[in-house]
Design an enzyme around this catalytic site. Sequence first.
Site, mmCIF file in Angstrom:
data_model
loop_
_atom_site.group_PDB
_atom_site.id
_atom_site.type_symbol
_atom_site.label_atom_id
_atom_site.label_comp_id
_atom_site.label_asym_id
_atom_site.label_seq_id
_atom_site.Cartn_x
_atom_site.Cartn_y
_atom_site.Cartn_z
ATOM 1 N N SER A 168 0.848 -1.190 0.000
ATOM 2 C CA SER A 168 0.000 0.000 0.000
ATOM 3 C C SER A 168 0.876 1.230 0.000
ATOM 4 O O SER A 168 1.996 1.203 0.541
ATOM 5 C CB SER A 168 -0.899 0.014 1.249
ATOM 6 N N TYR B 142 -2.039 -1.041 10.172
ATOM 7 C CA TYR B 142 -2.204 -1.279 8.738
ATOM 8 C C TYR B 142 -0.950 -0.812 7.997
ATOM 9 O O TYR B 142 -0.409 -1.545 7.151
ATOM 10 C CB TYR B 142 -3.435 -0.536 8.222
#
Length: 253
Positions: A136, A149
């Site tokens: 990401s 995350y």
Amino acid sequence: MDITDRTVFIAGATSGIGRELARRFAAAGSAVIVGGRRTDLLDELAAEGFATVPIDVTDQGSVDRARDTILRDHPGLDTVVTMSGTGVPEDLRDPAHFSAAQETIDTNLLGTIRVIDAFTPHLIGRGAGTIITVSSGIGFLPFPLMPTYAASKAAVHAYSEALRAQLDGTGVEVSELVPPAVATTPEQAKLNPRALDLGEFATEVMDLLRADPTPREILVKGVLMHRWAERDGTYDELVAQRSQALASLPGRR
């Protein structure tokens, strides 16, 4: 890579980016096996003509059963995409966040490793194939509201680099997809107007995948500011901007 004649397994493709990429691979001519936890969504995709397999990447037994089913029915499997992921806001001042952190690591990092480990011997045995990991932009430019995350995706990046080095010479290539924020639903588009349109994102990803050789990192234009923030000297400013979202936590101003 040639995306017109692949046999692709995507773990975590029952919704969002994974589902859209499954459709794009299929439209290009590849055979696609969709994996996920939700049987209702798997049924929907089966009705579209996809092969499907239940898989929970946090459960080693589930991963092993999915592998055995896929390799039995699709012995020519040559591409594995580790799309499964989860992430929620966390208040690091509150120790109760730990359960969310644990679930995030188990899914995003350990789940990625479980899936890779399940299929690596098969791909090495073929002498050719592709593993596509999914990190990401947040792994390179943290979003402080979602700390675990970000950490999990930074770890996926580092793991991908090591995996590529260890598989060098086997014929198995490793490519890392690095998405920015992508609006996978109309609601998400409203919440984050800067999020990329899902269709536009998928088109750019598939165009990048078609390159020969396959890029080590699949970087759409919208993620470049994240990927190269430290190099470009914008890192501190951008993290400060993104830290403003912490005001949404209970008790914060």
